[in-house]
Design a protein around this motif. Sequence first.
Motif, PDB file in Angstrom:
ATOM      1  N   PHE A 315       0.840  -1.073   0.101  1.00  0.00           N
ATOM      2  CA  PHE A 315       0.088  -0.006  -0.023  1.00  0.00           C
ATOM      3  C   PHE A 315       0.983   1.311   0.104  1.00  0.00           C
ATOM      4  O   PHE A 315       1.781   1.206   0.576  1.00  0.00           O
ATOM      5  CB  PHE A 315      -1.069  -0.044   1.233  1.00  0.00           C
ATOM      6  N   GLU A 316       0.420   2.218  -0.903  1.00  0.00           N
ATOM      7  CA  GLU A 316       0.816   3.385  -0.682  1.00  0.00           C
ATOM      8  C   GLU A 316       0.201   4.349   0.331  1.00  0.00           C
ATOM      9  O   GLU A 316      -0.796   4.331   0.336  1.00  0.00           O
ATOM     10  CB  GLU A 316       0.896   4.239  -1.966  1.00  0.00           C
ATOM     11  N   VAL A 317       1.031   4.714   1.527  1.00  0.00           N
ATOM     12  CA  VAL A 317       0.397   5.667   2.463  1.00  0.00           C
ATOM     13  C   VAL A 317       1.367   6.912   2.578  1.00  0.00           C
ATOM     14  O   VAL A 317       2.571   6.898   2.559  1.00  0.00           O
ATOM     15  CB  VAL A 317       0.311   5.102   3.614  1.00  0.00           C
ATOM     16  N   SER A 318       0.635   7.865   3.454  1.00  0.00           N
ATOM     17  CA  SER A 318       1.513   8.942   3.940  1.00  0.00           C
ATOM     18  C   SER A 318       1.092   8.975   5.343  1.00  0.00           C
ATOM     19  O   SER A 318       0.046   9.124   5.700  1.00  0.00           O
ATOM     20  CB  SER A 318       1.204  10.403   3.224  1.00  0.00           C
ATOM     21  N   VAL A 319       2.305   9.078   6.202  1.00  0.00           N
ATOM     22  CA  VAL A 319       2.268   9.054   7.562  1.00  0.00           C
ATOM     23  C   VAL A 319       2.747  10.442   7.915  1.00  0.00           C
ATOM     24  O   VAL A 319       4.167  10.562   7.608  1.00  0.00           O
ATOM     25  CB  VAL A 319       2.941   7.723   8.144  1.00  0.00           C
ATOM     26  N   SER A 320       2.102  11.297   8.241  1.00  0.00           N
ATOM     27  CA  SER A 320       2.652  12.547   8.550  1.00  0.00           C
ATOM     28  C   SER A 320       2.531  13.222  10.179  1.00  0.00           C
ATOM     29  O   SER A 320       1.618  12.255  11.106  1.00  0.00           O
ATOM     30  CB  SER A 320       1.743  13.557   7.612  1.00  0.00           C
ATOM     31  N   GLY A 321       3.021  14.464  10.194  1.00  0.00           N
ATOM     32  CA  GLY A 321       2.653  14.890  11.694  1.00  0.00           C
ATOM     33  C   GLY A 321       3.979  14.574  12.497  1.00  0.00           C
ATOM     34  O   GLY A 321       4.550  13.954  12.270  1.00  0.00           O
ATOM     35  N   PRO A 322       3.917  15.549  13.704  1.00  0.00           N
ATOM     36  CA  PRO A 322       4.734  15.415  14.653  1.00  0.00           C
ATOM     37  C   PRO A 322       4.768  13.790  15.331  1.00  0.00           C
ATOM     38  O   PRO A 322       3.347  13.295  15.305  1.00  0.00           O
ATOM     39  CB  PRO A 322       4.538  16.327  15.649  1.00  0.00           C
ATOM     40  N   PRO A 323       5.708  13.286  15.874  1.00  0.00           N
ATOM     41  CA  PRO A 323       5.498  11.851  16.227  1.00  0.00           C
ATOM     42  C   PRO A 323       4.210  11.942  17.456  1.00  0.00           C
ATOM     43  O   PRO A 323       3.789  10.669  17.276  1.00  0.00           O
ATOM     44  CB  PRO A 323       6.910  11.605  16.825  1.00  0.00           C
ATOM     45  N   ALA A 324       4.235  12.777  18.119  1.00  0.00           N
ATOM     46  CA  ALA A 324       3.073  12.659  19.157  1.00  0.00           C
ATOM     47  C   ALA A 324       1.685  12.846  18.487  1.00  0.00           C
ATOM     48  O   ALA A 324       0.546  12.742  19.202  1.00  0.00           O
ATOM     49  CB  ALA A 324       3.134  13.874  20.420  1.00  0.00           C
ATOM     50  N   MET A 325       1.368  13.402  17.242  1.00  0.00           N
ATOM     51  CA  MET A 325       0.085  13.471  16.795  1.00  0.00           C
ATOM     52  C   MET A 325       0.337  12.844  15.266  1.00  0.00           C
ATOM     53  O   MET A 325       0.158  13.466  14.129  1.00  0.00           O
ATOM     54  CB  MET A 325      -0.078  14.984  16.751  1.00  0.00           C
ATOM     55  N   PRO A 326       0.502  11.489  15.253  1.00  0.00           N
ATOM     56  CA  PRO A 326       0.498  10.995  14.003  1.00  0.00           C
ATOM     57  C   PRO A 326      -0.709  11.051  12.982  1.00  0.00           C
ATOM     58  O   PRO A 326      -1.938  11.272  13.575  1.00  0.00           O
ATOM     59  CB  PRO A 326       1.058   9.656  13.925  1.00  0.00           C
TER      60      PRO A 326
END
Length: 389
Positions: A315-326
């Motif tokens: 799967f193509e995914v984008s995982v974004s955000g600061p680590p505490a707010m993924p």
Amino acid sequence: MYGHLSTARFADDYPQFFARGEGAKVWDVDGREFIDLMCTFGPILLGHAHPEVDAAHNETAARGDVLNGPGPELVELAELLVGQVPHADWAMFAKNGTDATGLALTTARAASGRSKVLMARNSYHGIDAWALPAEAPGTTAEEHLNTVWFDYNDLDSVEAAVLEAGEGAIAAIVCTPHRHDVYTDQVPAERAFAQGVREICDRVGAALILDDVRCGLRIDLRGSWEQHGVRPDLSAWSKSLANGYALAVLLGAEPYREAAGKIVATGSFWLAGAPMAAALKTIDILKATDGIATMETQGTRLQEGLRAQAQEHGFEVSVSGPPAMPLLLFPDDAPDFAKGLAWSGHCANHGVYLHPVHNWFLSTAHDGAIIDAALERTDLAFADLKRAL
Ligand SMILES: Cc1ncc(COP(=O)(O)O)c(C=O)c1O
């Protein structure tokens, strides 16, 4: 159910009503157990039902939570926050994030005698009409007249908004610490953007309001734009302050003290002492345990684990955000977000509660074992999604 807590569009088994929470876990009313990656959409910072925070809260509540005026907790908490947040010289308490952002704008208007506010398109600052899109049902055209929009991280568009509003009419520019709009990847604030907005505010004589309601205490105790060397005039905080108890605060710099003292601002429950006692304990524990570093470490493991799993499953995914707010999104998923809705449903079925389009939140109760267990379950959810497709 209304607002973002409605699960009407979600998978059939996605939970709607909850019975209890403990540490990094929640249980729904059907008795199903979940690893909680939403933390009540932010407020739970140290884990659900934290014994020391609850004891501090209950001790004050036993003496009287809401009295004829504030108790000593208000002074202690104001002093703590003013000591911790460099731009702040005073504090004003309320209940919800909307209270704090609204108080910030009212204070900026009272200080300047101006009316316009500039905010980023698609940013969320609460449910006051000024902060909602013009088409929001039940709001009037007049209520939107003073809001002018720009694009986050785009200084040219801020300058265009300044021209549209008229330099001498701008009371405030309000920003979130990074772009955390729903339905889209989270994007860090560019340092030049944060500094540029500060400079524009100084040039036109407007207040810079940092809306730290969602990020506050998860990124930096001193305020989330300290990392960019930018200090706002006013900052709005709420969600995580009291580990689940209702509390908000507007923090402000000295030049805004007099205006803040003059505005009409009150709420029957705003000065309740028990949530303030909970906040004092929450911040104390967060500092003593270096909780922000814990969330960063565990959040990074979660983000990296999710990226690796998605790749393994093709799967193509984008995982974004600061680590505490993924946040995990499937890039080709708009407009119906079918993959995200299905995957979050599979996650729920395997006992992980997360959200298809709104950023998630970690707490300090999310230790290595919890993250490992969460990743085992998200892996099963990817496998289910692959089979279903
Ligand atoms: C950035 C931001 N500002 C303001 C608010 C409004 O807070 P509340 O829902 O407590 O009124 C929220 C809530 O999600 C938020 O994320």
